[in-house]
Design a protein around this motif. Structure first.
Motif, PDB file in Angstrom:
ATOM      1  N   PHE A 111     -29.738  29.111 -41.425  1.00 42.56           N
ATOM      2  CA  PHE A 111     -28.751  28.138 -40.815  1.00 42.56           C
ATOM      3  C   PHE A 111     -27.116  28.343 -40.770  1.00 42.56           C
ATOM      4  O   PHE A 111     -26.827  29.159 -42.131  1.00 42.56           O
ATOM      5  CB  PHE A 111     -28.817  27.048 -41.406  1.00 42.56           C
ATOM      6  N   GLN A 112     -26.117  27.283 -40.403  1.00 45.31           N
ATOM      7  CA  GLN A 112     -25.085  27.255 -40.232  1.00 45.31           C
ATOM      8  C   GLN A 112     -24.259  26.371 -41.267  1.00 45.31           C
ATOM      9  O   GLN A 112     -23.610  26.519 -42.796  1.00 45.31           O
ATOM     10  CB  GLN A 112     -24.668  27.182 -39.108  1.00 45.31           C
ATOM     11  N   ARG A 113     -24.966  25.823 -41.950  1.00 45.30           N
ATOM     12  CA  ARG A 113     -24.865  25.048 -43.580  1.00 45.30           C
ATOM     13  C   ARG A 113     -26.059  24.841 -44.616  1.00 45.30           C
ATOM     14  O   ARG A 113     -25.627  24.309 -45.406  1.00 45.30           O
ATOM     15  CB  ARG A 113     -25.408  23.330 -43.028  1.00 45.30           C
ATOM     16  N   PHE A 114     -26.396  26.519 -44.448  1.00 43.33           N
ATOM     17  CA  PHE A 114     -26.933  27.548 -45.593  1.00 43.33           C
ATOM     18  C   PHE A 114     -28.249  26.949 -46.115  1.00 43.33           C
ATOM     19  O   PHE A 114     -29.622  27.002 -46.335  1.00 43.33           O
ATOM     20  CB  PHE A 114     -26.487  27.574 -46.852  1.00 43.33           C
ATOM     21  N   HIS A 115     -28.335  25.169 -46.550  1.00 35.96           N
ATOM     22  CA  HIS A 115     -29.945  24.414 -46.705  1.00 35.96           C
ATOM     23  C   HIS A 115     -30.422  25.118 -48.131  1.00 35.96           C
ATOM     24  O   HIS A 115     -31.512  25.086 -48.367  1.00 35.96           O
ATOM     25  CB  HIS A 115     -30.545  24.227 -45.215  1.00 35.96           C
ATOM     26  N   LEU A 116     -29.736  25.222 -48.437  1.00 37.00           N
ATOM     27  CA  LEU A 116     -29.980  25.846 -50.682  1.00 37.00           C
ATOM     28  C   LEU A 116     -30.523  24.746 -50.976  1.00 37.00           C
ATOM     29  O   LEU A 116     -29.551  23.179 -51.234  1.00 37.00           O
ATOM     30  CB  LEU A 116     -28.861  26.418 -50.227  1.00 37.00           C
ATOM     31  N   LEU A 117     -30.942  24.739 -52.084  1.00 37.98           N
ATOM     32  CA  LEU A 117     -30.919  23.736 -53.066  1.00 37.98           C
ATOM     33  C   LEU A 117     -30.334  23.896 -53.970  1.00 37.98           C
ATOM     34  O   LEU A 117     -29.963  23.987 -54.562  1.00 37.98           O
ATOM     35  CB  LEU A 117     -32.847  23.255 -53.261  1.00 37.98           C
ATOM     36  N   PRO A 118     -29.858  22.515 -54.682  1.00 37.26           N
ATOM     37  CA  PRO A 118     -28.724  22.331 -55.382  1.00 37.26           C
ATOM     38  C   PRO A 118     -29.453  22.707 -57.007  1.00 37.26           C
ATOM     39  O   PRO A 118     -28.437  23.116 -57.648  1.00 37.26           O
ATOM     40  CB  PRO A 118     -28.178  21.264 -55.342  1.00 37.26           C
ATOM     41  N   ALA A 119     -30.212  22.460 -56.763  1.00 34.72           N
ATOM     42  CA  ALA A 119     -31.361  22.459 -58.303  1.00 34.72           C
ATOM     43  C   ALA A 119     -31.182  23.832 -59.209  1.00 34.72           C
ATOM     44  O   ALA A 119     -31.656  24.146 -59.750  1.00 34.72           O
ATOM     45  CB  ALA A 119     -31.627  21.381 -58.712  1.00 34.72           C
ATOM     46  N   LEU A 120     -31.718  24.292 -57.683  1.00 34.82           N
ATOM     47  CA  LEU A 120     -32.524  25.741 -57.676  1.00 34.82           C
ATOM     48  C   LEU A 120     -31.154  27.063 -58.097  1.00 34.82           C
ATOM     49  O   LEU A 120     -30.201  27.632 -56.983  1.00 34.82           O
ATOM     50  CB  LEU A 120     -33.867  26.158 -57.044  1.00 34.82           C
ATOM     51  N   THR A 121     -31.749  28.249 -58.727  1.00 28.78           N
ATOM     52  CA  THR A 121     -30.613  29.079 -58.898  1.00 28.78           C
ATOM     53  C   THR A 121     -30.697  30.117 -57.806  1.00 28.78           C
ATOM     54  O   THR A 121     -31.587  29.601 -56.956  1.00 28.78           O
ATOM     55  CB  THR A 121     -30.597  30.636 -59.564  1.00 28.78           C
ATOM     56  N   ALA A 122     -29.452  31.100 -57.682  1.00 29.34           N
ATOM     57  CA  ALA A 122     -29.390  31.898 -56.224  1.00 29.34           C
ATOM     58  C   ALA A 122     -31.179  32.271 -55.996  1.00 29.34           C
ATOM     59  O   ALA A 122     -31.528  32.359 -54.662  1.00 29.34           O
ATOM     60  CB  ALA A 122     -29.066  32.952 -56.600  1.00 29.34           C
TER      61      ALA A 122
END
Length: 240
Positions: A111-122
């Protein structure tokens, strides 16, 4: 030259993605198609096939329908008219739950806006699709580490998104899209946040996996589009 629905149908045996006569309309006030009010046609009678082993670029000016087409191809949106098939399965024919499971197993989305979960590490973000597929913890960690190395983030695997730059978050999102080895990879401006050297590294990865995957990349960047096998141009929701 536009690809007709008949041409798409005649090549269907070799294609991982088949989009036939797809139209997508939205209500201009609510963002949803309805029988009342003014509607906007985001996609207008689009037919497109993508072979396994092929990288196809989607190009056009802002508002031409690129992101909408990617969401329809990925099964994240159901077209108002027409059909989309992934590996022979018509997405709209599946229940919502089955469509989600099918998409998770067969489609990787950047996605353009990534949608990563902030509480999880890379590493945890990259491994997330494998958790949902029931892969063992040891194999998840190994696969995520491999992908982070491939996108140049091996030394950032224990960092959370808040401590990563936009370009680094983009690379984590690309790793996550590839984690489950999906048959189809769909990327919306995958190099938009990256410098040229890093963008080339990511494009190398996407083109390498295309040996046995279908890859669709939407981009404004001519150097990115030059790395694709062919480019589909959109304007005002139509193929040029």
């Amino acid at each position: 030259m536009s690809e007709s629905s008949a041409q798409v149908s005649s090549r269907s045996a070799t294609q991982s993605v088949i989009c036939t006569n797809v139209t997508q309309r939205y209500n201009d006030d609510e963002g949803l198609f309805s029988s009342g009010g003014h509607t906007v046609t985001a996609l207008d009678d689009i037919s497109l096939g993508v072979d396994s082993g092929e990288v196809v670029g989607i190009a056009g000016p802002s508002g031409s329908g690129k992101s909408t087409l990617l969401h329809v191809l990925a099964g994240l949106a159901t077209p108002t008219e027409g059909t989309v098939k992934i590996r022979g399965t018509e997405l709209a024919a599946l229940s919502r739950r089955r469509r989600t499971a099918f998409r998770r197993a067969n489609v990787g989305m950047v996605f353009q806006r990534f949608h990563l979960l902030p509480a999880l590490t890379a590493r945890e973000n990259v491994a997330l699709p494998l958790v949902q597929e029931g892969v063992s913890r040891g194999r998840r960690r190994e696969r995520a580490a491999e992908l982070l190395e491939a996108v140049g983030l091996g030394d950032r695997r224990d960092h959370r998104p808040g401590s990563l730059s936009g370009g680094e978050q983009q690379r984590v999102a690309i790793g996550r899209a590839l984690a489950a080895d999906p048959a189809v990879v769909i990327a919306d401006e995958p190099t938009g946040e990256l410098d040229r050297a890093t963008g080339d590294r990511v494009l190398n990865l996407l083109t390498e996996i295309s040996d046995d995957h279908a890859v669709v990349i939407a981009s404004h960047d001519t150097q990115t589009l030059d790395r694709t096998d062919r480019v589909v141009w959109l304007r005002d929701g139509k193929r040029e």
